[in-house]
Design an enzyme around this catalytic site. Structure first.
Site, PDB file in Angstrom:
ATOM      1  N   ARG A 208       0.873  -1.175   0.000  1.00  0.00           N
ATOM      2  CA  ARG A 208       0.000   0.000   0.000  1.00  0.00           C
ATOM      3  C   ARG A 208       0.913   1.229   0.000  1.00  0.00           C
ATOM      4  O   ARG A 208       1.972   1.223   0.641  1.00  0.00           O
ATOM      5  CB  ARG A 208      -0.884   0.029   1.242  1.00  0.00           C
ATOM      6  CG  ARG A 208      -2.065  -0.933   1.183  1.00  0.00           C
ATOM      7  CD  ARG A 208      -3.103  -0.535   0.133  1.00  0.00           C
ATOM      8  NE  ARG A 208      -4.267  -1.410   0.090  1.00  0.00           N
ATOM      9  CZ  ARG A 208      -4.383  -2.472  -0.705  1.00  0.00           C
ATOM     10  NH1 ARG A 208      -3.394  -2.800  -1.519  1.00  0.00           N
ATOM     11  NH2 ARG A 208      -5.496  -3.189  -0.699  1.00  0.00           N
ATOM     12  N   GLU A 237      -3.443   7.578  -3.557  1.00  0.00           N
ATOM     13  CA  GLU A 237      -3.935   7.270  -4.895  1.00  0.00           C
ATOM     14  C   GLU A 237      -5.475   7.299  -4.905  1.00  0.00           C
ATOM     15  O   GLU A 237      -6.084   6.976  -3.891  1.00  0.00           O
ATOM     16  CB  GLU A 237      -3.393   5.907  -5.382  1.00  0.00           C
ATOM     17  CG  GLU A 237      -3.862   4.726  -4.558  1.00  0.00           C
ATOM     18  CD  GLU A 237      -3.243   3.391  -5.000  1.00  0.00           C
ATOM     19  OE1 GLU A 237      -2.001   3.292  -5.095  1.00  0.00           O
ATOM     20  OE2 GLU A 237      -4.025   2.448  -5.220  1.00  0.00           O
ATOM     21  N   HIS A 256      -0.983   0.531  -9.416  1.00  0.00           N
ATOM     22  CA  HIS A 256      -1.584  -0.432  -8.475  1.00  0.00           C
ATOM     23  C   HIS A 256      -2.182  -1.623  -9.243  1.00  0.00           C
ATOM     24  O   HIS A 256      -3.349  -1.953  -9.064  1.00  0.00           O
ATOM     25  CB  HIS A 256      -2.646   0.266  -7.618  1.00  0.00           C
ATOM     26  CG  HIS A 256      -3.047  -0.517  -6.403  1.00  0.00           C
ATOM     27  ND1 HIS A 256      -3.666   0.048  -5.321  1.00  0.00           N
ATOM     28  CD2 HIS A 256      -2.937  -1.848  -6.104  1.00  0.00           C
ATOM     29  CE1 HIS A 256      -3.932  -0.873  -4.423  1.00  0.00           C
ATOM     30  NE2 HIS A 256      -3.493  -2.051  -4.871  1.00  0.00           N
TER      31      HIS A 256
HETATM   32  O1  LIG Z   1      -5.576  -5.700  -1.755  1.00  0.00           O
HETATM   33  C1  LIG Z   1      -5.525  -6.209  -2.911  1.00  0.00           C
HETATM   34  O2  LIG Z   1      -6.082  -7.303  -3.120  1.00  0.00           O
HETATM   35  C2  LIG Z   1      -4.805  -5.560  -4.051  1.00  0.00           C
HETATM   36  O3  LIG Z   1      -4.110  -4.432  -3.676  1.00  0.00           O
HETATM   37  C3  LIG Z   1      -5.696  -5.314  -5.225  1.00  0.00           C
HETATM   38  O4  LIG Z   1      -4.932  -5.393  -6.383  1.00  0.00           O
HETATM   39  C4  LIG Z   1      -6.419  -4.013  -5.155  1.00  0.00           C
HETATM   40  O5  LIG Z   1      -7.135  -3.818  -6.358  1.00  0.00           O
HETATM   41  P1  LIG Z   1      -8.435  -2.920  -6.382  1.00  0.00           P
HETATM   42  O6  LIG Z   1      -9.343  -3.443  -5.368  1.00  0.00           O
HETATM   43  O7  LIG Z   1      -8.005  -1.526  -6.052  1.00  0.00           O
HETATM   44  O8  LIG Z   1      -8.996  -3.064  -7.766  1.00  0.00           O
END
Ligand SMILES: O=C(O)[C@H](O)[C@H](O)COP(=O)(O)O
Length: 380
Positions: A208, A237, A256
């Site tokens: 993070r 972000e 990310h």
């Molecule tokens: O916590 C996670 O699983 C990852 O950081 C994931 O890639 C976050 O993706 P998002 O939920 O922002 O699409």
């Protein structure tokens, strides 16, 4: 009929059995209490804050986040409203590990240093950190792990200290983000920690953004001997400190997407659906033929160097770096939306694990076998 409201960035919703299930999607950032009317289950990703205000007037029975990180969910509020909760721990672990390997392979020097015996320091021994430690160990690399929470429970393991990690050639961050004493991970890498690093080292953040104090990082990257960085996550972000991008020591940058392989997102969708089955809200099992195996192109090298070639064959991290850097060329007011769009429209990136490597003639050499085992690649 179970009515699900899901983040539009989830994949494979159309592959789930439709019996007894009705799924509507919305952009994650726009989901509000008004959208939850007559919704039984809410499936979010990391960009939807799940708060008391969001859920208190709903009839939700289940909230699932298709992510490993859970810092965007107020779990106490869910419990207080009698709403069951589940996350998707481990769903994206291999995707993140392949991101780290792809970064090292692309940059070449850190990969060679690790091959030559320098240490890889991993912060966090959850699903991602553990898998990275295992793969790196199987590749024959020297691995050190820092996780004070687990160290406090299990003194048998040879845990590293934070200082040991800061002495490693490559440092990769994989802890969850929290402010809990006595070992908060928020700003774990602060000005003082950064001062211990220099330009012979590499620092990778695929955890993070706020695990690194981004302001202190910018200052550090302007110093005489800055650490080389790979950043997939950013403090604040989709608003990022875009001046970081102008720093020559920021070697790779992305939006990310470390955990954004197709398999990772599909695993998470499956996990949330399975929770509905466990709660007996839906019955039909998922019936998808997942047995098709992609073939890789044969490699010239053997052992650890072949691993580098295979990673690069499957995932071109340079493409993600370029896409992210293009955001900085947009007018400042459009960059945050560009960040979200980049993630929403992310290509179908498939993992190396589970593929097949054809090789010609005789038995595979022990180094080739070891490498294939480390990466989860079948030899054929
Ligand atoms: O916590 C996670 O699983 C990852 O950081 C994931 O890639 C976050 O993706 P998002 O939920 O922002 O699409």
């Amino acid at each position: 009929m179970i009515r699900v409201l899901a983040d539009q960035n989830m994949v494979g919703l159309d592959l789930l059995p439709s019996e007894g299930l009705e799924i509507r999607t919305l952009p994650g950032r726009s989901i509000s209490a008004a959208d939850l009317e007559e919704v039984d289950a809410l499936w979010v990703r990391s960009i939807t804050p799940v708060t008391q205000e969001l859920v208190q007037k709903s009839q939700l029975r289940f909230v699932g986040t298709a992510t490993a990180g859970v810092e965007h969910v107020d779990q106490d509020a869910l419990a207080a409203n009698g709403i069951r909760f589940a996350a998707a721990p481990g769903a994206n672990a291999n995707s993140v590990v392949e991101y780290v390997l792809a970064a090292l392979a692309e940059l070449q020097e850190p990969w060679e240093r690790l091959e030559a015996g320098d240490a890889l320091g991993i912060v966090g021994h959850g699903h991602v950190g553990r898998l990275l430690a295992q793969v790196a160990g199987d590749l024959g690399w020297h691995v050190k792990v820092y996780d004070p929470w687990l160290a406090a429970e299990d003194a048998e393991v040879d845990w590293a200290s934070l200082q040991d990690i800061l002495d490693c050639r490559v440092i990769s961050l994989h802890c969850s983000l929290h402010q809990q004493s006595p070992w908060p991970s928020y700003h774990l890498i602060d000005a003082e920690a950064l001062a211990a690093l220099d330009n012979r080292q590499w620092l990778i953040n695929a955890a993070r953004g706020a695990v690194i104090d981004n302001r202190a990082l910018l200052k550090h990257l302007q110093s005489e001997s800055p650490v080389n960085c790979v950043l997939d996550v950013w403090e604040g972000e989709p608003e990022c400190d875009w001046s970081l991008l102008a720093m020559p020591s920021l070697k790779l940058a992305s939006a990310h997407i470390a955990g954004y392989s197709w398999e990772a997102k599909w695993n998470a969708t499956k996990m949330l659906y399975e929770h509905l089955r466990k709660m007996q809200l839906v019955e039909t099992p998922i019936q998808i033929d997942e047995n098709t195996v992609a073939d890789l192109a044969p490699v010239q090298e053997t052992g650890c160097s072949a691993a580098r070639e295979l990673i690069q064959q499957r995932y071109t991290i340079a493409e993600d770096n370029l896409l992210f850097r293009n955001l900085a060329k947009l007018p400042a007011a459009e960059r945050a939306a560009g960040f979200d769009a980049l993630r929403r429209e992310y290509r179908k990136r498939e993992e190396l694990r589970g593929t097949r490597l054809p090789f010609v003639g005789g038995d595979a050499s022990p180094p080739l076998r070891r490498m294939a085992r480390a990466l989860g690649v079948a030899l054929a």
